[in-house]
Design a protein around this motif. Sequence first.
Motif, PDB file in Angstrom:
ATOM      1  N   GLU A  84       0.818  -1.206   0.000  1.00 10.62           N
ATOM      2  CA  GLU A  84       0.000   0.000   0.000  1.00 10.62           C
ATOM      3  C   GLU A  84       0.856   1.262   0.000  1.00 10.62           C
ATOM      4  OE1 GLU A  84      -3.585   2.213   0.070  1.00 10.62           O
ATOM      5  OE2 GLU A  84      -3.238   0.072  -0.278  1.00 10.62           O
ATOM      6  N   GLU A  85       2.053   1.174   0.562  1.00 10.44           N
ATOM      7  CA  GLU A  85       2.914   2.359   0.642  1.00 10.44           C
ATOM      8  C   GLU A  85       3.330   2.875  -0.728  1.00 10.44           C
ATOM      9  OE1 GLU A  85       5.683  -1.217   0.708  1.00 10.44           O
ATOM     10  OE2 GLU A  85       3.742  -0.653   1.602  1.00 10.44           O
ATOM     11  N   LEU A  86       3.202   2.043  -1.754  1.00  9.58           N
ATOM     12  CA  LEU A  86       3.563   2.470  -3.101  1.00  9.58           C
ATOM     13  C   LEU A  86       2.708   3.634  -3.581  1.00  9.58           C
ATOM     14  CD1 LEU A  86       3.999  -0.991  -4.878  1.00  9.58           C
ATOM     15  CD2 LEU A  86       5.800   0.710  -4.522  1.00  9.58           C
ATOM     16  N   ILE A  87       1.456   3.689  -3.120  1.00  7.07           N
ATOM     17  CA  ILE A  87       0.523   4.680  -3.653  1.00  7.07           C
ATOM     18  C   ILE A  87       0.067   5.711  -2.631  1.00  7.07           C
ATOM     19  CG2 ILE A  87      -0.320   3.103  -5.426  1.00  7.07           C
ATOM     20  CD1 ILE A  87      -2.798   2.604  -3.681  1.00  7.07           C
ATOM     21  N   SER A  88       0.465   5.578  -1.373  1.00  7.12           N
ATOM     22  CA  SER A  88      -0.069   6.451  -0.320  1.00  7.12           C
ATOM     23  C   SER A  88       0.268   7.921  -0.574  1.00  7.12           C
ATOM     24  CB  SER A  88       0.449   6.012   1.052  1.00  7.12           C
ATOM     25  OG  SER A  88       1.866   6.011   1.075  1.00  7.12           O
ATOM     26  N   ALA A  89       1.479   8.215  -0.982  1.00  7.96           N
ATOM     27  CA  ALA A  89       1.845   9.611  -1.241  1.00  7.96           C
ATOM     28  C   ALA A  89       1.042  10.171  -2.402  1.00  7.96           C
ATOM     29  CB  ALA A  89       3.343   9.721  -1.525  1.00  7.96           C
ATOM     30  N   ARG A  90       0.872   9.367  -3.434  1.00  3.35           N
ATOM     31  CA  ARG A  90       0.111   9.830  -4.592  1.00  3.35           C
ATOM     32  C   ARG A  90      -1.354  10.083  -4.221  1.00  3.35           C
ATOM     33  NH1 ARG A  90      -0.661  10.405 -10.278  1.00  3.35           N
ATOM     34  NH2 ARG A  90      -2.843  11.077 -10.286  1.00  3.35           N
TER      35      ARG A  90
END
Length: 387
Positions: A84-90
């Motif tokens: 999930e961390e792959l997209i959290s910033a986006r």
Amino acid sequence: MKLTFISNYINHHQIPFCNCLYQELGEDFFFIQTEPMEEERVRMGWAVDAHAIPYVHLLYEEEEICRRLIDDCDLLLAGWMEKEELISARLGSGKPAIRISERIYREGQWKAVSPKGLIHKYKEHVRYRNKPVYLLCAGAYVASDFTLIHAYPGKKFRFGYFPEKKIYGSGELERMKGQGKEVQLVWAGRLMPLKHPEFVVRLGEDLKKKGYSFHIHLIGSGEMEETVKQDIQSRGLEDKITMYGFLDPARVRERMEKSHIHLFTSNHLEGWGAVVNEAMNSGCAVVANREAGAVPYLIEHGKNGMIYSGGSYEEFLGAVCFLMEHGKERRKMGENACQTIVSLWNAQNAAEQCLRFYDNWLQGKVEPPPEGPFSTAPVVWPGRRRG
């Protein structure tokens, strides 16, 4: 417009949708595969050569490029993935993103009261409620699950899976199904408890007792295979039910095209059920359990298929017998089922609605179509479950 779609892996249920986006966007469309496909799916014939698909990038081979594609795209589609961390910033950036999800409480909505679970769901979903992050519901009961946790208010839309759409000439499917009196029924899936293949054996015995002319084609393998095989033998149904084991997707479609009725007996643990799309496109009158995610979206009872409720075998049997006895209605439902897929629930329409959604968002508005993919997802609560 640059569009990135990230999910666990590419498969034959996603490729038609992705191909349509690629046809529209060309080199501005990307699919990120986050992990290799599980061996069981490979054995089922789901494997594709991801390296041979021009828009696919593998996170575990080119992570830096993939992270850049996530951050820099104009629209992000995010399916299921472990990281999930792959997209959290986006998702928190203020740029538009669309989550695609099956049910999060398919084993019971009582799980929504778990404090630990709610903390996780807040981090993964709820904290973006005031951001331009939307939800595509891959199943009719998804919206109710997310309503329980107050996520994506006013931002939930219908979606699903979109296997290959076939276009048939006038009378072609009717010729493929033949003019014989014997009604051909087909069931396809993994032989496991949630899909209730034992319903098929019980059905065969009841139809034989009632004197119908029929043959059932049982496609698939799994943990219940030996039990089902022995049950067929003990009931003396070898002449009425043929077991095929796993077949590749193309051969499954061929069997559907030759069949009049498709049996879909999965329970509430079935998030979607892409065989329903395939059977409808193949002109089958589908008898389906309403508990599975695809069914309320795709089937209108009595018009393009038959729905039974609560996992009830008695309702299931009654629906099948109706179709056995009413050939005209059976054929009409099959024709309507095919039209539902060809005109509405298909990859091309889903891709067009996706691009339309983004264009509308740029203009500061969201205008869902009246039906089909990207239409407003109603909150449908799961009914009482039996089986």
